[in-house]
Write an enzyme that holds these catalytic residues in place. Structure first.
Site, PDB file in Angstrom:
ATOM      1  N   LYS A  81       0.855  -1.196   0.000  1.00  0.00           N
ATOM      2  CA  LYS A  81       0.000   0.000   0.000  1.00  0.00           C
ATOM      3  C   LYS A  81       0.892   1.247   0.000  1.00  0.00           C
ATOM      4  O   LYS A  81       1.981   1.229   0.587  1.00  0.00           O
ATOM      5  CB  LYS A  81      -0.888  -0.049   1.257  1.00  0.00           C
ATOM      6  CG  LYS A  81      -1.970   1.019   1.340  1.00  0.00           C
ATOM      7  CD  LYS A  81      -2.910   0.737   2.516  1.00  0.00           C
ATOM      8  CE  LYS A  81      -3.936   1.815   2.750  1.00  0.00           C
ATOM      9  NZ  LYS A  81      -4.896   1.482   3.818  1.00  0.00           N
ATOM     10  N   SER A 156      -9.843   1.701   2.838  1.00  0.00           N
ATOM     11  CA  SER A 156      -8.947   2.497   2.018  1.00  0.00           C
ATOM     12  C   SER A 156      -7.951   1.677   1.215  1.00  0.00           C
ATOM     13  O   SER A 156      -7.345   2.191   0.281  1.00  0.00           O
ATOM     14  CB  SER A 156      -8.181   3.484   2.890  1.00  0.00           C
ATOM     15  OG  SER A 156      -7.364   2.781   3.827  1.00  0.00           O
ATOM     16  N   SER A 180     -10.037  -0.963   6.915  1.00  0.00           N
ATOM     17  CA  SER A 180      -9.472  -0.717   5.578  1.00  0.00           C
ATOM     18  C   SER A 180      -8.805  -1.900   4.902  1.00  0.00           C
ATOM     19  O   SER A 180      -8.486  -1.805   3.723  1.00  0.00           O
ATOM     20  CB  SER A 180      -8.488   0.438   5.630  1.00  0.00           C
ATOM     21  OG  SER A 180      -9.198   1.633   5.548  1.00  0.00           O
TER      22      SER A 180
HETATM   23  N1  GLN Z   1     -13.358   3.596   6.365  1.00  0.00           N
HETATM   24  C1  GLN Z   1     -12.830   3.905   7.654  1.00  0.00           C
HETATM   25  C2  GLN Z   1     -12.550   5.369   7.754  1.00  0.00           C
HETATM   26  O1  GLN Z   1     -12.688   6.043   6.769  1.00  0.00           O
HETATM   27  C3  GLN Z   1     -11.604   3.079   7.933  1.00  0.00           C
HETATM   28  C4  GLN Z   1     -10.342   3.603   7.420  1.00  0.00           C
HETATM   29  C5  GLN Z   1      -9.160   2.723   7.678  1.00  0.00           C
HETATM   30  O2  GLN Z   1      -9.283   1.624   8.219  1.00  0.00           O
HETATM   31  N2  GLN Z   1      -7.988   3.229   7.361  1.00  0.00           N
HETATM   32  O3  GLN Z   1     -12.182   5.855   8.785  1.00  0.00           O
END
Ligand code: GLN
Length: 483
Positions: A81, A156, A180
């Site tokens: 990532k 994400s 994410s």
């Molecule tokens: N979708 C969640 C958020 O926007 C989780 C993000 C993540 O795990 N980095 O906070």
């Protein structure tokens, strides 16, 4: 070479039997990625391919294989990532703020992959600074779901999930602060793991919310995910939050026998009308499968978890506001041009280069960290977080694992997410983000499709540092499901 049939496990066998060659394998992946990139509706998993370095790594791997060496990931193409430092390579966290930033050291998890013989194929697209659930807040373009390119891949770690689901890598590293890894794994029909907080080093992963962040793998099946976890997990003396607990070879200890295993179903989750009908049907079918094979299904209660999405939004935003302070337009990446005083400079640098979502979270977090709301909101959220932990502790007195949908919904159509409705998206994330708040390990595994053929994921949660139980239940489910 049919990349669709490859897993890390069978690729390793083919490499060691000399049925395939590590360089040829990598070239196959690169060809497929470059071919897909020509399409108008390309998946776009990668912001950048590390072609030259990856080719060198593949050559070295093949030489080792020829000598009869064996390493856990020798010659296996893995993506990382874009929030993981890899020395000498660009890293942007999909943000304009880090445009042109070159990593000066390598994240411990990436170092561990390399030491295990992996070929680091490229860096994958993500929501800016990992804030989001669709990969649409990236500055570098839209990533599409390989199951149906009109849909989001989740986020994400959307680039990471699609790199595996689209056959553009054999495994991926993502990060999970509120879901994410697990949510995009669920949306793309693959396996994703958030290890126990403190299980995997975070050093070199850009911090989003430090008390919630964990790095973990995305893979095609439970065996591969277990193998990758055993490579990246373990104590790091440079980090106060990694914990010195022995790391088993999870993949070698997988046990498909669920007879007598107690599995808890949180009644509040299943009572919720948040869950879409197709998701519910698939998850219920999976529960029956496990029950038929000897698992005891037990109802449990997590009474404080109904506040989870609010607690997550408070805790996460305060930590985000603090962590994002370092991006001032002076130390890293983007430097606005012109003549300004310091305050104007900060405003310009941060205003120009952060996405709406990032700015909104910094503002909200700063508000809650200020004296007016600190006690009433932030400290209050920390207290409820503790009560949620106690709910899980109590549940785990009775059960070995907890099962729920990974998320109550499936991947939405691209462009349909309302940027301003973060309340709804935090609510949809709550089955995953609750787990980050309490620190437990969790995995998402595929458990079917909805009526539009979009994948559905099942989440298995285990006790702290009991990743083995989590993998075993997931493995049993995978075998039964594919029978
Ligand atoms: N979708 C969640 C958020 O926007 C989780 C993000 C993540 O795990 N980095 O906070």
């Amino acid at each position: 070479m049919d990349l669709n049939k490859l897993t890390i496990k069978n690729t390793k066998e083919m490499l060691s039997k000399k049925e395939i060659d590590a360089v040829n394998l990598l070239e196959n992946y690169i060809d497929v990625i470059e071919e897909d990139d020509k399409r108008e509706d390309k998946v776009y998993s990668y912001i950048e391919l590390f072609k030259e370095d990856a080719l060198n790594q593949a050559k070295v791997a093949q030489e080792k294989i020829n000598k009869g060496d064996s390493l856990p990931l020798l010659g296996i193409p893995i993506s990382i990532k874009d929030n993981l430092n890899y020395k000498g390579h660009l890293m942007t966290a999909s943000s304009k703020m880090l445009d042109g930033y070159v990593a000066s050291y390598t994240a411990t998890v990436v170092e561990r992959l390399i030491n295990a013989g992996a070929v680091i194929i490229g860096r994958t697209n993500m929501d800016e600074y990992a804030m989001g659930g669709t990969t649409e807040t990236s500055r570098y373009g839209v990533t599409r779901n390989p199951h149906n390119r009109k849909h989001v891949p989740g986020g994400s770690s959307g680039g990471a999930a699609t790199s595996v689901a689209g056959n553009f890598a054999l495994g991926a590293l993502g990060s999970d602060t509120g879901g994410s890894i697990r949510q995009p794994a669920s949306f793309c029909g693959i396996v994703g793991v958030k290890p126990t907080y403190g299980r995997v080093p975070r050093l070199g992963c850009i911090a989003m919310a430090s008390s919630l962040d964990q790095v973990g793998p995305l893979a095609k099946d439970v065996y591969d995910a277990a193998l990758m976890t055993s490579v990246i997990a373990g104590f790091n003396k440079k980090e106060a939050t990694t914990i010195n607990v022995e790391v088993p070879k999870y993949h070698e200890n997988l046990n498909k026998n669920v007879k007598g295993i107690n599995i808890g179903l949180p009644k509040e989750y299943f009572e919720s009308d948040l869950i879409n009908k197709d998701v519910r049907n698939n998850v219920e079918r999976s529960i029956k499968l496990l029950e038929k094979n000897g698992a005891n299904i037990v109802e449990i209660s997590l009474p404080h978890c109904k506040y989870g999405s609010m607690v997550y939004s408070a805790v996460m935003s305060v930590e985000v506001a603090s962590n994002m302070g370092r991006f001032d337009g002076i130390r890293y990446g983007y430097h606005p041009k012109g003549t300004f005083n310091l305050e104007e400079y900060y405003n310009k640098a941060r205003g120009d280069s952060f996405e709406f979502e990032t700015q909104a979270r910094i503002l909200f977090g700063s508000l809650l960290a200020g004296s007016k709301y600190f006690e009433s909101h932030y400290e209050h959220a920390l207290k409820v977080r503790r009560l949620m932990q106690l709910d899980f502790e109590k549940a785990f007195e009775k059960v070995d694992a907890i099962i729920s949908p990974t998320t109550p919904v499936v991947a939405s159509l691209l462009g349909t997410r309302d940027q301003t409705d973060s309340e709804l998206s935090f609510l949809a994330d709550s089955y995953t983000s609750n787990i980050n708040l309490v620190g437990l390990p969790a995995i998402s595994v595929p458990c079917g499709f909805d009526s539009n053929n979009m994948p559905v994921g099942l989440q298995v949660v285990a006790k702290n540092f009991d990743e083995q139980m989590m993998f075993n239940v997931a493995y049993a489910h995978e075998l039964l499901f594919n029978e």
